[in-house]
Design an enzyme around this catalytic site. Structure first.
Site, PDB file in Angstrom:
ATOM      1  N   ASP A 146      42.474  45.089  92.886  1.00 42.65           N
ATOM      2  CA  ASP A 146      43.049  44.748  94.190  1.00 42.65           C
ATOM      3  C   ASP A 146      44.272  45.602  94.511  1.00 42.65           C
ATOM      4  O   ASP A 146      44.705  45.647  95.652  1.00 42.65           O
ATOM      5  CB  ASP A 146      43.450  43.268  94.214  1.00 42.65           C
ATOM      6  N   ILE A 195      51.041  33.005  88.265  1.00 42.24           N
ATOM      7  CA  ILE A 195      49.670  33.372  88.651  1.00 42.24           C
ATOM      8  C   ILE A 195      48.739  33.285  87.450  1.00 42.24           C
ATOM      9  O   ILE A 195      47.637  32.732  87.544  1.00 42.24           O
ATOM     10  CB  ILE A 195      49.642  34.788  89.260  1.00 42.24           C
ATOM     11  N   ALA A 211      47.549  42.514  89.953  1.00 40.65           N
ATOM     12  CA  ALA A 211      48.996  42.424  89.744  1.00 40.65           C
ATOM     13  C   ALA A 211      49.737  43.472  90.557  1.00 40.65           C
ATOM     14  O   ALA A 211      50.216  43.196  91.651  1.00 40.65           O
ATOM     15  CB  ALA A 211      49.310  42.565  88.256  1.00 40.65           C
ATOM     16  N   HIS A 253      44.480  45.066  98.307  1.00 40.95           N
ATOM     17  CA  HIS A 253      45.732  44.349  98.051  1.00 40.95           C
ATOM     18  C   HIS A 253      45.836  43.090  98.922  1.00 40.95           C
ATOM     19  O   HIS A 253      46.770  42.926  99.704  1.00 40.95           O
ATOM     20  CB  HIS A 253      46.945  45.255  98.296  1.00 40.95           C
ATOM     21  N   GLU A 308      49.116  53.248  97.699  1.00 38.26           N
ATOM     22  CA  GLU A 308      48.527  52.367  98.713  1.00 38.26           C
ATOM     23  C   GLU A 308      48.962  52.782 100.112  1.00 38.26           C
ATOM     24  O   GLU A 308      50.159  52.949 100.338  1.00 38.26           O
ATOM     25  CB  GLU A 308      48.921  50.907  98.437  1.00 38.26           C
ATOM     26  N   GLY A 329      45.677  39.845  97.584  1.00 37.17           N
ATOM     27  CA  GLY A 329      45.870  38.678  96.721  1.00 37.17           C
ATOM     28  C   GLY A 329      46.519  37.495  97.403  1.00 37.17           C
ATOM     29  O   GLY A 329      46.113  36.355  97.212  1.00 37.17           O
ATOM     30  N   ALA A 330      47.546  37.757  98.207  1.00 36.25           N
ATOM     31  CA  ALA A 330      48.263  36.665  98.874  1.00 36.25           C
ATOM     32  C   ALA A 330      47.776  36.434 100.302  1.00 36.25           C
ATOM     33  O   ALA A 330      48.366  35.646 101.036  1.00 36.25           O
ATOM     34  CB  ALA A 330      49.756  36.969  98.889  1.00 36.25           C
TER      35      ALA A 330
END
Length: 302
Positions: free
Chosen positions: A254, A152, A229, A277, A259, A279-280
């Site tokens: 993020d 990444i 991350a 969260h 969480e 990111g993907a």
């Protein structure tokens, strides 16, 4: 027939490919005792961030049919790997499929904090026109410091270079071959010299936060911090203090210590750009992750 539990869901194309390969696929979500019972029945489980495969869960299924646990993503910190191995379960992930998606989100947060995009979205919807309050900075000519230089970070480095940024990095494995255009430095030098610091490391529960009060003190005044991350690598209380006293000009976040996060001070801070969260969370990444999951399952010796 191989039984697969995709406890946090899976891309439709991957589900169809697994079924075409003769697998039985369950995409429902289970928790607690229900999850343990289900895991005893299946041969493989696929999870994302929502499910935690703890030592207690692996102890509960010991002797069951589960042989393979896949984290559909990069980090595997939500799976207790030693406990899984003890229970006879192979633990793996999909390390490369979402690299570009996460790198693009990190870059998006860099633009957001540099040009106040997040907060001005809020103030304008409140009927405010505060043009004079939001003088930003350009990314061109700034130094991006990367903590960790895996897939990444390397993707982000190339994108940042194209924008005219100077890229420096530190990594536990030392200098990475094939990336001589970027300067490898000691961690302290990255913290000291970077205008933007972006984190690309796993969370180590024993070591705790990688970035805390000590590390913030080493950074430039007015530094920008990006964390796409893992939650926990940044001490959130120390970050809030650094935002309040101006050491950190702004932060793009993020991932969080807990969480879903309940840190309302952080997510409502006017100097913070936040996302949940994601990111993907792109269609392209999920298709690539799904394809990698299919390969892992169909090539595994159950």
């Amino acid at each position: 027939m191989i039984k697969v539990l995709a406890n946090d869901g899976i891309d439709k194309s991957a589900e169809e490919a697994l079924k075409a390969a003769g697998c039985e696929v369950d995409t429902n979500h289970y928790d607690g005792a229900e999850l343990i019972a289900k895991l005893k029945e299946v041969n493989a489980v696929v999870i994302r961030s929502a499910t935690k495969l703890t030592a207690e869960i692996f102890e509960g299924i010991n002797g069951g049919n589960l042989k393979l646990a896949i984290r559909a993503g990069v980090g595997i910190d939500n799976i207790d790997i030693p406990a899984g191995e003890k229970a006879g379960v192979t633990v793996t992930n999909t390390p490369s499929a979402s690299s570009d998606s996460v790198a693009e989100l990190a870059l998006g947060h860099m633009f957001s904090v540099a040009r106040h995009i997040g907060i001005t979205n809020v103030t304008m919807r409140e009927g405010k026109w505060e043009k004079k309050n939001y003088k930003g900075v350009e990314l061109d000519g700034k130094t991006l410091g990367l903590i960790g230089f895996g897939r990444i970070a390397r993707s982000l480095a190339k994108k940042a270079e194209a924008l005219g940024m100077k890229v420096i990095y530190t990594d536990l494995l030392g200098k990475v071959a094939g990336y001589d255009q970027f300067k490898h430095c000691a961690k302290d030098d990255v913290l000291k010299d970077a205008d933007f610091v972006s984190l690309h490391i796993p969370f180590d529960k024993q070591a705790g936060a990688t970035i805390g009060s000590k590390e913030f003190a080493q950074m430039k005044d007015g530094v920008y911090l990006i964390n796409c991350a893992r939650g926990g690598v940044v001490d959130e209380a120390a970050l809030i203090t650094a935002l309040d006293n101006g050491k950190v000009a702004a932060a793009g976040i993020d991932v969080f210590e807990k969480e879903p996060t309940d840190n309302t001070v952080l997510i409502n801070h006017p100097k913070v750009s936040v996302t949940p969260h994601i990111g993907a969370s792109t269609g392209e990444a999920q298709k690539r992750i799904g394809a990698e999951v299919v390969d892992l399952i169909t090539n595994f010796s159950f």
